[in-house]
Design an enzyme around this catalytic site. Structure first.
Site, PDB file in Angstrom:
ATOM      1  N   CYS A   2       0.839  -1.196   0.000  1.00 29.88           N
ATOM      2  CA  CYS A   2       0.000   0.000   0.000  1.00 29.88           C
ATOM      3  C   CYS A   2       0.876   1.249   0.000  1.00 29.88           C
ATOM      4  CB  CYS A   2      -0.880   0.019   1.250  1.00 29.88           C
ATOM      5  SG  CYS A   2      -1.855  -1.452   1.433  1.00 29.88           S
ATOM      6  N   ARG A  27       3.869   1.369  -6.945  1.00 28.42           N
ATOM      7  CA  ARG A  27       3.895   0.323  -5.902  1.00 28.42           C
ATOM      8  C   ARG A  27       2.836  -0.741  -6.147  1.00 28.42           C
ATOM      9  NH1 ARG A  27       6.282   2.437  -1.050  1.00 28.42           N
ATOM     10  NH2 ARG A  27       4.899   1.277   0.332  1.00 28.42           N
ATOM     11  N   TRP A  74      -3.027  -2.207  -1.674  1.00 30.92           N
ATOM     12  CA  TRP A  74      -2.700  -3.496  -2.287  1.00 30.92           C
ATOM     13  C   TRP A  74      -3.315  -4.516  -1.344  1.00 30.92           C
ATOM     14  CZ3 TRP A  74      -0.687  -5.829  -6.522  1.00 30.92           C
ATOM     15  CH2 TRP A  74      -0.283  -7.152  -6.407  1.00 30.92           C
ATOM     16  N   ASN A 100      -0.489   0.929   6.061  1.00 29.85           N
ATOM     17  CA  ASN A 100       0.259   0.031   5.177  1.00 29.85           C
ATOM     18  C   ASN A 100       0.859  -1.031   6.087  1.00 29.85           C
ATOM     19  OD1 ASN A 100       1.708  -1.221   3.184  1.00 29.85           O
ATOM     20  ND2 ASN A 100       3.416   0.233   3.231  1.00 29.85           N
ATOM     21  N   GLY A 101       0.615  -2.303   5.743  1.00 33.19           N
ATOM     22  CA  GLY A 101       1.161  -3.392   6.554  1.00 33.19           C
ATOM     23  C   GLY A 101       0.101  -4.446   6.823  1.00 33.19           C
ATOM     24  N   GLU A 477      13.937 -21.957 -15.039  1.00 35.31           N
ATOM     25  CA  GLU A 477      13.698 -20.552 -14.678  1.00 35.31           C
ATOM     26  C   GLU A 477      14.921 -19.722 -15.020  1.00 35.31           C
ATOM     27  OE1 GLU A 477      11.334 -18.780 -14.153  1.00 35.31           O
ATOM     28  OE2 GLU A 477      12.112 -16.984 -13.169  1.00 35.31           O
ATOM     29  N   LYS A 481      14.729 -16.447 -17.536  1.00 34.31           N
ATOM     30  CA  LYS A 481      15.189 -15.108 -17.113  1.00 34.31           C
ATOM     31  C   LYS A 481      16.152 -14.524 -18.140  1.00 34.31           C
ATOM     32  CE  LYS A 481      12.768 -13.907 -14.390  1.00 34.31           C
ATOM     33  NZ  LYS A 481      11.841 -14.908 -14.674  1.00 34.31           N
ATOM     34  N   GLU A 484      14.276 -13.701 -21.526  1.00 36.18           N
ATOM     35  CA  GLU A 484      13.235 -12.656 -21.564  1.00 36.18           C
ATOM     36  C   GLU A 484      13.783 -11.261 -21.313  1.00 36.18           C
ATOM     37  OE1 GLU A 484      10.043 -12.902 -18.747  1.00 36.18           O
ATOM     38  OE2 GLU A 484      11.301 -13.822 -17.230  1.00 36.18           O
ATOM     39  N   HIS A 500      23.169 -37.147 -25.371  1.00 34.60           N
ATOM     40  CA  HIS A 500      22.273 -37.815 -26.346  1.00 34.60           C
ATOM     41  C   HIS A 500      21.896 -36.895 -27.488  1.00 34.60           C
ATOM     42  CE1 HIS A 500      22.014 -41.296 -23.757  1.00 34.60           C
ATOM     43  NE2 HIS A 500      21.875 -40.483 -22.736  1.00 34.60           N
ATOM     44  N   LYS A 597       3.291  -7.991 -18.337  1.00 32.48           N
ATOM     45  CA  LYS A 597       3.430  -8.504 -16.966  1.00 32.48           C
ATOM     46  C   LYS A 597       2.394  -9.585 -16.688  1.00 32.48           C
ATOM     47  CE  LYS A 597       4.944  -9.017 -12.859  1.00 32.48           C
ATOM     48  NZ  LYS A 597       6.180  -9.808 -12.710  1.00 32.48           N
TER      49      LYS A 597
END
Ligand code: AGP
Length: 602
Positions: A2, A27, A74, A100-101, A477, A481, A484, A500, A597
């Site tokens: 937040c 944020r 958020w 916030n929290g 992954e 990374k 992309e 092989h 995103k």
């Protein structure tokens, strides 16, 4: 997370607060609101959605005043909607709060107040702060805030206004940032520098449980014993853009650096009583004879790591399917199938489609999601939340790491329920999990070395990420990374499979990143390393084991860690490597070409 802003001065607070909220949009948020004091009452406008919706509502609200607080939310408790948006007021509307929290003991506090007849207007944890302040207010706001701060557990950054004390704006924080800004035209509180940078560069960073009392002309600081604290203001030297990234050049690097905290938050939220633990405890894993993990991109690669962990601990076979494949393959799924759906955004079209297909066929769905109130979070039968906060960079890092630890804990709990591990083994594994945040911090100490190595790798023809067992799982992954954000072709390969066919591609100029965190397989993967070096490759060896370095082999030594959970450490090296390769190529790291995103279309 937040965003908070507050103002007290001679100007109208509304436009100052709205502009400040816009500078906190980076944020991430799902709703926004504002409250201002005027002539003995609070004017409050709060809306789900973007700040544009809030502005549209403000046009007809006719609220103004020289004292105000604003918030971008958020969601962590309670889905995004107008009622759950901040500011929150006590039931008598005499105290207004932005927060916030996470208030960890909000349920106990809410129950206690409800027993006293207090009526709540939202599902949020934050509202208890406003209600408790109002309950304890007896003419001295600071004393009420001190009482409340001694009751609250968890994290908070609070902006507080009181109708009976309209000449002050109060702030207090614990485990969440809050700054105080000082200017000739009034004084400010904010979650972060960008919100107030256009008005002032003179700030105080509040310490935990310090109370700031702002008037239009000055600011005073007190401790929890009401003693005055003398402080010197600091001067901010950041640019606006630098401030949004907390001083980092890119959100991706900021988010990589946030991982120890995010891992710790996700572990805490999943081990302690709460929504995640309830979701896991409610699931009878013994009812199922098949487990499928389905997701897209990085989320799916977290699932591949999860597969190895589940199979090793629970002794049940786990299938991992790209959601875009799963949904159209006429999947073998029925009411004995548990489908685990992983998604940062909770809005990925293919993953939503796969989840709906699974539900249509009778499967039980368990979602691991970062965005509260998202489609996947709402439609899954069970939902556990990662605590990564908003992830701004397109390339997932901290959300991925949070998905990993949540999957680890899920596997441990399921293995315990299935009787595959006893209480002693469970405790040992949980201790290993709890040690990950500190070990992740240690890995970040290699940043400079990785930065140098990456600078020498930007002209690599192709890069192979190889490993065995969980090291092979995490190599997917690592490869994604690099692709992309640096646009260099790479692929993940099982170390034992290279011979092989694919080893034909190994020659001078090829880079191989070998991951080795499984002691029993060290000899095997090291022989793969020798094979590729003998054919001209350079090797970056990411391992918990020591090895001799030379001009062809460089070592990143990881702290000792349980092999099943080692991907949480090796992935940080892979993230940093990709980041610095892309940074050396001068690419748009936070917004790579062709990518979004959240892929909300097929
Ligand atoms: C990962 O870096 C990418 N951003 C992408 O692969 C992403 O993980 C994928 O699109 C899934 O998104 P989700 O987790 O929001 O469902």
């Amino acid at each position: 997370m937040c965003g908070i802003i507050g103002y007290i001065g001679e100007a109208d607070a509304v436009p100052i607060i709205v502009e400040g909220l816009k500078r906190l949009e980076y944020r991430g948020y799902d709703s926004a609101g504002i409250a201002v004091y005027n002539s003995g009452a609070f004017g409050v406008v709060k809306r789900k959605g973007r700040i544009a919706e809030l502005e549209a509502s403000l046009e007809n609200a006719n609220i103004f005043g020289k004292l105000g607080i604003g918030h971008t939310r958020w969601a962590t408790h309670g889905e995004p909607n107008d009622a759950n948006s901040h500011p929150h007021l006590g039931e008598k509307s005499r105290i207004a709060v932005v927060h916030n929290g996470i208030i960890e003991n909000y349920k106990e506090i809410k129950g206690w107040l409800q027993e006293k007849g207090v009526k709540f207007a939202s599902q949020t944890d934050s509202e208890v702060v406003a209600q408790l302040c109002e309950h304890h207010y007896d003419g001295d706001l600071m004393q009420a805030v001190i009482k409340v701060a001694n009751i609250l557990e968890g994290s908070y950054a609070l902006g507080i206004m009181c109708l009976d004390e309209p000449d002050i704006l109060m702030a207090i924080k614990k485990d969440n940032p809050l700054i105080v800004g000082i200017s000739d035209d009034g004084n400010f509180i904010a979650s972060d520098v960008p919100a107030i940078l256009p008005h002032t560069t003179k700030v105080h960073y509040l310490n935990d449980k310090e109370i700031a009392i702002l008037t239009k002309d000055d600011v005073k600081f007190y401790n929890m014993d009401s003693e005055t604290i003398h402080r010197e203001a600091e001067t901010i030297t950041w640019t606006m853009e630098g401030a949004e990234k907390g001083g980092y050049p890119h959100f991706m690097l900021k988010e990589i650096m946030e991982q120890p905290r995010v891992i710790k938050e996700t572990i805490k939220n999943t081990l302690m009583d709460g929504a995640n633990k309830n979701a896991i405890d409610s699931l009878d894993i013994s009812h199922f004879n098949k487990v499928v993990i389905t997701a897209c991109g990085s989320a799916c690669y977290a699932g591949i790591v999860g597969k190895y962990v589940f199979e090793r601990l629970c002794r049940i076979s786990v299938e991992v399917e790209f959601a875009s494949e799963f949904r159209y393959k006429d999947p073998i799924v029925d009411d004995k199938t548990l489908v685990i759906v992983v998604s940062q955004s909770g809005e990925t079209a293919d993953t939503i489609g796969a989840m709906r297909e699974a539900k249509k066929r009778g499967a039980t769905t368990f979602a691991i999601v970062n965005a509260v109130g998202s489609t996947i979070a709402r439609e899954a039968d069970f939902t556990a939340y990662t605590a990564a906060g908003p992830e701004i960079a397109v390339a997932s890092t901290k959300a991925f790491s949070a998905q990993l630890v949540l999957l680890y804990i899920l596997a441990i709990r399921f293995a315990q329920k299935l009787g595959k591990i006893d209480d002693i083994k469970t405790a040992e594994l949980i201790d290993e999990i709890n040690a990950l945040p500190e070990k992740a911090t240690q890995v970040l100490e290699h940043t400079d070395y990785i930065q140098k190595y990456a600078a020498g790798s930007i002209n690599s023809k192709s890069v192979f990420f190889i490993g065995r067992n969980v090291d092979y799982a995490i190599s997917f992954e690592g490869s994604l990374k690099l692709k992309e954000i640096s646009y260099i072709h790479s692929e993940a390969y099982a170390g034992g499979e290279l011979k092989h066919g694919t080893i034909a591609l190994i020659e001078e100029g090829v880079l191989v990143v070998a991951i080795s965190c499984c002691p029993s397989l060290y000899g095997k993967i090291f022989s793969n390393v020798e094979q590729v070096i003998s054919r001209g490759a350079r090797v970056l060896f990411v391992s918990t084991e020591d090895t001799k370095e030379d001009d062809k082999l460089s070592l990143i030594k990881l702290p000792p860690v349980h092999e099943l959970f080692s991907p949480s450490l090796s992935v940080i090296v892979l993230q940093l490597f990709s980041y610095y390769v892309a940074a050396n190529k001068g690419l748009d790291i936070d917004k790579p070409r062709n990518l979004a995103k959240s892929v909300t279309v097929e």
